[in-house]
Design a protein around this motif. Sequence first.
Motif, PDB file in Angstrom:
ATOM      1  N   ALA A 133     -89.434 -29.122 -99.465  1.00  0.00           N
ATOM      2  CA  ALA A 133     -89.309 -29.804 -98.174  1.00  0.00           C
ATOM      3  C   ALA A 133     -88.862 -28.799 -97.106  1.00  0.00           C
ATOM      4  CB  ALA A 133     -88.312 -30.945 -98.275  1.00  0.00           C
ATOM      5  N   ALA A 135     -88.971 -28.164 -92.434  1.00  0.00           N
ATOM      6  CA  ALA A 135     -89.288 -28.669 -91.104  1.00  0.00           C
ATOM      7  C   ALA A 135     -89.805 -27.525 -90.250  1.00  0.00           C
ATOM      8  CB  ALA A 135     -88.051 -29.293 -90.469  1.00  0.00           C
ATOM      9  N   THR A 145     -89.906 -32.639 -90.009  1.00  0.00           N
ATOM     10  CA  THR A 145     -90.178 -32.416 -91.424  1.00  0.00           C
ATOM     11  C   THR A 145     -91.676 -32.560 -91.686  1.00  0.00           C
ATOM     12  OG1 THR A 145     -88.000 -33.245 -92.029  1.00  0.00           O
ATOM     13  CG2 THR A 145     -89.669 -33.226 -93.770  1.00  0.00           C
TER      14      THR A 145
END
Length: 167
Positions: A133, A135, A145
């Motif tokens: 993950a 951003a 994100t």
Amino acid sequence: MDGVERHHTATAYIVAGGRTLLLWHRGLRMWLPPGGHLEPNEDPVQGALREAREEAGLEVAVIPPPGLLRVERPLVLPPPAVILIEDIVRPDQPFHQHIDHVYFTRALGAVDFDAPIPHGPHLWVDAERLAGAFALPAPDGTLVTVAEDVRLLGISAIEAAERENRA
């Protein structure tokens, strides 16, 4: 969902040099690969190639899946890597869904990763960055994100290009 308006769209994950291209989508406020609505009488492959050309300024080729039927007639289109049903929630449009035909493509010719493209804000990202993950900054500096499906399909597109290069 009964009664929901649906539009057919096509998306092109463009791979070059072990990276894939993400664009800032102003209306959805998301980082996405090039894509958009199919035009009348356009098949999904034509749509994906056109969107890559219009939004990224690049000529691309669809990466066919292994074992794709090869015959002289009829025309055989490579299937999309996946078809997504996406809810489109925007303040400037009524709720609708996209039936999105997602293709993995490779750039034809050399790519200047730092060059501007017709669409505007963009980044080329590699599989290592897509693996977890993260951003990216929107044009206004807000961190947004990158969606899980975008990350995972980006990795798959890069892997498909690597497989094609080895073949």
